[in-house]
Design a protein around this motif. Structure first.
Motif, PDB file in Angstrom:
ATOM      1  N   HIS A  80       9.970 -60.992 -76.335  1.00  0.00           N
ATOM      2  CA  HIS A  80      10.356 -60.806 -77.601  1.00  0.00           C
ATOM      3  C   HIS A  80      11.347 -60.301 -77.090  1.00  0.00           C
ATOM      4  CE1 HIS A  80       9.327 -61.547 -81.404  1.00  0.00           C
ATOM      5  NE2 HIS A  80       9.561 -60.136 -82.091  1.00  0.00           N
ATOM      6  N   ALA A  81      12.502 -60.727 -77.942  1.00  0.00           N
ATOM      7  CA  ALA A  81      13.836 -60.098 -77.919  1.00  0.00           C
ATOM      8  C   ALA A  81      14.455 -59.613 -79.449  1.00  0.00           C
ATOM      9  CB  ALA A  81      14.700 -60.005 -76.799  1.00  0.00           C
ATOM     10  N   ASP A  82      14.753 -59.081 -79.617  1.00  0.00           N
ATOM     11  CA  ASP A  82      15.890 -59.269 -81.816  1.00  0.00           C
ATOM     12  C   ASP A  82      15.050 -60.017 -82.333  1.00  0.00           C
ATOM     13  OD1 ASP A  82      17.680 -57.706 -80.619  1.00  0.00           O
ATOM     14  OD2 ASP A  82      19.011 -59.033 -79.767  1.00  0.00           O
ATOM     15  N   GLY A  83      13.373 -60.473 -82.299  1.00  0.00           N
ATOM     16  CA  GLY A  83      12.886 -60.032 -83.738  1.00  0.00           C
ATOM     17  C   GLY A  83      12.952 -61.597 -82.177  1.00  0.00           C
ATOM     18  N   ARG A  84      12.454 -62.642 -81.811  1.00  0.00           N
ATOM     19  CA  ARG A  84      12.795 -63.655 -81.458  1.00  0.00           C
ATOM     20  C   ARG A  84      11.630 -63.617 -80.205  1.00  0.00           C
ATOM     21  NH1 ARG A  84      18.415 -63.494 -81.425  1.00  0.00           N
ATOM     22  NH2 ARG A  84      18.947 -63.893 -79.420  1.00  0.00           N
ATOM     23  N   ASP A  85      11.284 -65.097 -79.623  1.00  0.00           N
ATOM     24  CA  ASP A  85      10.966 -65.391 -78.244  1.00  0.00           C
ATOM     25  C   ASP A  85      11.737 -65.979 -77.248  1.00  0.00           C
ATOM     26  OD1 ASP A  85       7.983 -64.056 -78.846  1.00  0.00           O
ATOM     27  OD2 ASP A  85       7.639 -66.296 -79.531  1.00  0.00           O
ATOM     28  N   VAL A  86      12.270 -65.329 -76.084  1.00  0.00           N
ATOM     29  CA  VAL A  86      13.104 -65.305 -75.079  1.00  0.00           C
ATOM     30  C   VAL A  86      12.983 -65.848 -73.991  1.00  0.00           C
ATOM     31  CG1 VAL A  86      15.209 -64.947 -76.723  1.00  0.00           C
ATOM     32  CG2 VAL A  86      14.005 -63.487 -74.596  1.00  0.00           C
ATOM     33  N   ASN A  87      13.734 -66.674 -73.163  1.00  0.00           N
ATOM     34  CA  ASN A  87      13.489 -66.431 -72.203  1.00  0.00           C
ATOM     35  C   ASN A  87      13.607 -65.645 -70.668  1.00  0.00           C
ATOM     36  OD1 ASN A  87      10.733 -67.760 -72.228  1.00  0.00           O
ATOM     37  ND2 ASN A  87      12.144 -70.605 -72.616  1.00  0.00           N
ATOM     38  N   ARG A  88      13.173 -65.255 -69.735  1.00  0.00           N
ATOM     39  CA  ARG A  88      14.076 -63.712 -68.763  1.00  0.00           C
ATOM     40  C   ARG A  88      13.695 -64.532 -67.488  1.00  0.00           C
ATOM     41  NH1 ARG A  88      12.506 -60.162 -65.565  1.00  0.00           N
ATOM     42  NH2 ARG A  88      14.014 -58.495 -65.332  1.00  0.00           N
ATOM     43  N   ILE A  89      15.285 -65.503 -66.981  1.00  0.00           N
ATOM     44  CA  ILE A  89      14.936 -66.054 -65.588  1.00  0.00           C
ATOM     45  C   ILE A  89      15.872 -65.221 -65.153  1.00  0.00           C
ATOM     46  CG2 ILE A  89      15.101 -68.379 -64.607  1.00  0.00           C
ATOM     47  CD1 ILE A  89      15.288 -69.068 -67.987  1.00  0.00           C
ATOM     48  N   LYS A  90      15.274 -65.161 -63.999  1.00  0.00           N
ATOM     49  CA  LYS A  90      15.951 -64.155 -62.514  1.00  0.00           C
ATOM     50  C   LYS A  90      16.455 -65.286 -61.608  1.00  0.00           C
ATOM     51  CE  LYS A  90      14.258 -60.975 -61.607  1.00  0.00           C
ATOM     52  NZ  LYS A  90      13.572 -59.726 -60.323  1.00  0.00           N
ATOM     53  N   VAL A  91      17.821 -65.469 -61.518  1.00  0.00           N
ATOM     54  CA  VAL A  91      18.244 -66.053 -59.936  1.00  0.00           C
ATOM     55  C   VAL A  91      18.473 -65.866 -59.068  1.00  0.00           C
ATOM     56  CG1 VAL A  91      19.992 -68.557 -60.526  1.00  0.00           C
ATOM     57  CG2 VAL A  91      18.838 -67.800 -62.801  1.00  0.00           C
ATOM     58  N   MET A  92      18.835 -66.930 -57.874  1.00  0.00           N
ATOM     59  CA  MET A  92      20.101 -65.349 -57.094  1.00  0.00           C
ATOM     60  C   MET A  92      20.815 -66.941 -56.473  1.00  0.00           C
ATOM     61  SD  MET A  92      18.912 -65.866 -52.614  1.00  0.00           S
ATOM     62  CE  MET A  92      17.381 -65.374 -53.009  1.00  0.00           C
ATOM     63  N   ASP A  93      22.070 -66.842 -56.639  1.00  0.00           N
ATOM     64  CA  ASP A  93      22.995 -67.812 -56.463  1.00  0.00           C
ATOM     65  C   ASP A  93      23.525 -67.933 -54.810  1.00  0.00           C
ATOM     66  OD1 ASP A  93      24.406 -65.309 -55.260  1.00  0.00           O
ATOM     67  OD2 ASP A  93      25.969 -65.456 -57.312  1.00  0.00           O
ATOM     68  N   ASP A  94      24.377 -68.491 -54.496  1.00  0.00           N
ATOM     69  CA  ASP A  94      24.722 -69.565 -53.345  1.00  0.00           C
ATOM     70  C   ASP A  94      24.777 -68.024 -52.218  1.00  0.00           C
ATOM     71  OD1 ASP A  94      24.658 -71.340 -54.386  1.00  0.00           O
ATOM     72  OD2 ASP A  94      26.451 -72.057 -54.343  1.00  0.00           O
ATOM     73  N   SER A  95      26.082 -66.633 -53.092  1.00  0.00           N
ATOM     74  CA  SER A  95      26.079 -65.675 -51.927  1.00  0.00           C
ATOM     75  C   SER A  95      24.770 -65.361 -51.509  1.00  0.00           C
ATOM     76  CB  SER A  95      26.747 -64.769 -52.234  1.00  0.00           C
ATOM     77  OG  SER A  95      26.925 -64.324 -53.665  1.00  0.00           O
ATOM     78  N   GLY A  96      23.709 -64.949 -52.745  1.00  0.00           N
ATOM     79  CA  GLY A  96      22.348 -64.425 -51.963  1.00  0.00           C
ATOM     80  C   GLY A  96      22.638 -63.248 -53.358  1.00  0.00           C
ATOM     81  N   ARG A  97      23.295 -63.024 -54.399  1.00  0.00           N
ATOM     82  CA  ARG A  97      23.242 -62.138 -55.505  1.00  0.00           C
ATOM     83  C   ARG A  97      22.196 -62.364 -57.214  1.00  0.00           C
ATOM     84  NH1 ARG A  97      28.148 -59.952 -57.646  1.00  0.00           N
ATOM     85  NH2 ARG A  97      27.388 -58.225 -58.252  1.00  0.00           N
ATOM     86  N   VAL A  98      21.582 -61.357 -57.077  1.00  0.00           N
ATOM     87  CA  VAL A  98      20.155 -62.123 -57.747  1.00  0.00           C
ATOM     88  C   VAL A  98      21.085 -61.775 -59.855  1.00  0.00           C
ATOM     89  CG1 VAL A  98      18.101 -61.462 -58.783  1.00  0.00           C
ATOM     90  CG2 VAL A  98      18.517 -61.230 -56.520  1.00  0.00           C
TER      91      VAL A  98
END
Length: 63
Positions: free
Chosen positions: A23-41
């Protein structure tokens, strides 16, 4: 939530590590953690109620 994951996968071409609804700023949001090609999250916050065509916001390089 699955639509947010598909949208982020398509946009970033990264590997989704985790998804969390929060829940953020009065809304339901999705927090998505992603790893890119170089390994950065990166953490993206996707609002499923946003209009289509708008990108999710990146919060930072890693968490």
């Amino acid at each position: 939530m699955s639509a947010s994951v598909r949208r982020i996968e398509r946009t970033t071409r990264g590997r989704v590590l985790s998804v969390e609804r929060m829940h953020a700023d009065g809304r339901d949001v999705n927090r998505i953690k992603v790893m890119d090609d170089s390994g950065r999250v990166r953490v993206y916050v996707d609002d499923p109620q946003q209009q289509r065509g708008r990108d999710a916001r990146a919060r930072g390089d890693d968490d």
